[in-house]
Scaffold this active site. Structure first.
Site, PDB file in Angstrom:
ATOM      1  N   CYS A  55       0.598  -1.396  -0.050  1.00  0.00           N
ATOM      2  CA  CYS A  55      -0.018   0.155  -0.200  1.00  0.00           C
ATOM      3  C   CYS A  55       0.937   1.353   0.012  1.00  0.00           C
ATOM      4  CB  CYS A  55      -0.873  -0.018   1.094  1.00  0.00           C
ATOM      5  SG  CYS A  55      -2.116   1.437   1.274  1.00  0.00           S
ATOM      6  N   CYS A  59       0.521   4.409   7.230  1.00  0.00           N
ATOM      7  CA  CYS A  59      -0.081   4.492   8.291  1.00  0.00           C
ATOM      8  C   CYS A  59       0.825   3.670   9.323  1.00  0.00           C
ATOM      9  CB  CYS A  59      -1.452   3.547   8.107  1.00  0.00           C
ATOM     10  SG  CYS A  59      -2.438   4.163   6.788  1.00  0.00           S
ATOM     11  N   CYS A  62       0.505  -0.262  10.344  1.00  0.00           N
ATOM     12  CA  CYS A  62      -0.108  -1.081   9.327  1.00  0.00           C
ATOM     13  C   CYS A  62       1.000  -2.047   8.616  1.00  0.00           C
ATOM     14  CB  CYS A  62      -0.954  -0.546   8.114  1.00  0.00           C
ATOM     15  SG  CYS A  62      -1.697  -1.568   6.936  1.00  0.00           S
ATOM     16  N   CYS A  99     -16.701  -9.069   5.865  1.00  0.00           N
ATOM     17  CA  CYS A  99     -15.916  -7.578   5.637  1.00  0.00           C
ATOM     18  C   CYS A  99     -14.783  -7.935   4.526  1.00  0.00           C
ATOM     19  CB  CYS A  99     -15.715  -7.088   6.949  1.00  0.00           C
ATOM     20  SG  CYS A  99     -16.846  -6.922   7.908  1.00  0.00           S
ATOM     21  N   CYS A 130     -19.557  -5.589   3.849  1.00  0.00           N
ATOM     22  CA  CYS A 130     -18.714  -4.530   3.960  1.00  0.00           C
ATOM     23  C   CYS A 130     -17.376  -4.856   3.175  1.00  0.00           C
ATOM     24  CB  CYS A 130     -18.360  -4.400   5.654  1.00  0.00           C
ATOM     25  SG  CYS A 130     -17.516  -2.933   6.284  1.00  0.00           S
ATOM     26  N   CYS A 190     -19.314   2.764   8.363  1.00  0.00           N
ATOM     27  CA  CYS A 190     -18.747   1.959   9.387  1.00  0.00           C
ATOM     28  C   CYS A 190     -17.282   2.758   9.540  1.00  0.00           C
ATOM     29  CB  CYS A 190     -18.079   0.685   9.000  1.00  0.00           C
ATOM     30  SG  CYS A 190     -17.195  -0.455  10.033  1.00  0.00           S
ATOM     31  N   ARG A 268     -18.108  -2.490  17.791  1.00  0.00           N
ATOM     32  CA  ARG A 268     -17.230  -3.784  17.270  1.00  0.00           C
ATOM     33  C   ARG A 268     -15.825  -3.952  17.898  1.00  0.00           C
ATOM     34  NH1 ARG A 268     -20.786  -5.587  13.186  1.00  0.00           N
ATOM     35  NH2 ARG A 268     -21.767  -3.712  11.935  1.00  0.00           N
TER      36      ARG A 268
END
Ligand code: SAM
Ligand code: DTB
Ligand code: SF4
Length: 337
Positions: A55, A59, A62, A99, A130, A190, A268
């Protein structure tokens, strides 16, 4: 009589909730929870990484960022048939919701036909869908809405102040713009974040405040505890300073404050259960968490696994959520703010 949902929370009010004696905070959260949700039911969700690693974003937590050397093997977008097979397995294992996550800054328009095919296929199995694919244009959000996507996950992750310490390749405003596009397209929102990234209590207040004062609360609020991944700045920070690990009680407080301020939302209990005791998880359920990820893997990191979850549910007398989530069941509420 209809119940009140507020979007005009002040930071001070949220800070006061955090500062309540723990037992009082839990009592209040459990009371709100009972008013809006069946307290003995917890929704079972399954995660699948449909495009892993490489990616462009940085972040700090991550495993999938190309900026960090985590040893993760990157892969291309999975074939629709393979995703549908995995969804069928999740359904057989008792999951109600599927998800799917992609390690993208944003989807390319050329990816959209396959994504649309996947959404339609998973939905046709009777699973709630999701997706979390990064930033979306209004058009991409509309395409997902037309495909029938139930929820789009896009986390604000932390307070506006702490955000820039965690991610430099995009801003909180970018995040809020995508949430606006998702909302305008008519897809359920979400959005949540990660606790235990070295943020302060004030940041946790700002995090909940940002979500609870959106024009409409997210229908779903994932609260993750940081899963420390070796090679990421935050995973390495935690390895060097073990005392920085979030205290379980402070995590439970965050769940409770999310429940009180956003009564209708599904809260969640997401990543991080692996390192939580059964007692800490039980407190999260008491504080109003009503959804977990099942299975032995999250996106790239390990998860508790079905056997230990079944044992925990049996011990606590919890059952899998049946039927509609309250926000989708057309419950009458008065919105203030
Ligand atoms: N690339 C998309 C995005 O960022 O929106 C979707 C996938 S991303 C992995 C989904 C969310 O997982 C992130 O927003 C973050 O809140 C959460 N997450 C990622 N790594 C995590 C970790 N190590 N511990 C806890 N939560 C994590
Ligand atoms: C969310 O807030 N948590 C899930 C889901 N949304 C996509 C992802 C957790 C990922 C944990 C780290 C990993 O397995 O890579
Ligand atoms: Fe990419 Fe999402 Fe990971 Fe950030 S959290 S690096 S956007 S996959």
């Amino acid at each position: 009589m209809s119940s009140q949902i507020r979007t005009d929370w002040t930071r001070e009010e949220i800070a006061e909730l955090f500062a309540l004696p723990f037992t009082e905070l839990l009592f209040r959260a459990a009371t709100v929870h009972r008013e809006f949700h069946p307290p003995e039911q917890v929704q079972l969700c399954t995660l699948l990484s449909i495009k892993t690693g490489g990616c462009e974003e940085d972040c700090g937590y991550c495993a999938q960022s190309a900026h960090h050397d985590t040893g993760l093997k990157a892969s291309k977008l999975m074939d629709a048939q393979e995703v549908l097979q995995r969804a069928a397995q999740a359904k057989d294992a008792g999951s109600q919701r599927f998800c799917m996550g992609a390690a993208w800054r944003n989807p390319k328009d050329r990816d959209m036909p396959k994504i649309v095919e996947i959404v339609k296929g998973v939905r046709a199995m009777g699973l709630e869908t999701c997706m979390t694919l990064g930033m979306l244009t209004p058009r991409q959000a509309d395409q997902l809405a037309e495909a029938g996507l139930d929820y789009y996950n896009h986390n604000i992750d932390s307070s506006p102040e702490y955000y820039e310490r965690v991610i430099s390749t995009r801003t909180m405003e970018d995040r809020l713009d995508t949430l606006g596009n998702v909302r305008s397209a008519g897809i359920n929102v979400c959005s949540g974040g990660i606790i235990g990234m070295g943020e302060t209590r004030e940041d946790r207040v700002g995090f909940v405040h940002t979500l609870a004062t959106l024009p409409q609360h997210p229908e779903s609020v994932p609260v993750n505890a940081l899963v420390p991944v070796k090679g990421t700045p935050l995973g390495d920070m935690l390895a060097d300073t073990p005392l920085a690990k979030i205290d379980d009680i402070e995590f439970v407080r965050t769940v409770a404050v999310a429940r009180i301020t956003m009564p209708l939302s599904m809260v969640r209990l997401s990543a991080g259960r692996e390192s939580m005791s059964e007692a800490a998880q039980a407190l999260c359920f008491l504080a109003g968490a009503n959804s977990i990820f099942t299975g032995d893997k999250l996106l790239t990191t390990p998860n508790a696994g079905d056997d230990s979850d079944a044992a925990l549910f049996a011990k606590l007398g919890l059952t899998a959520l049946k039927g509609e989530e309250p926000m989708r069941a057309g419950r009458e509420v008065e919105v203030v703010g």
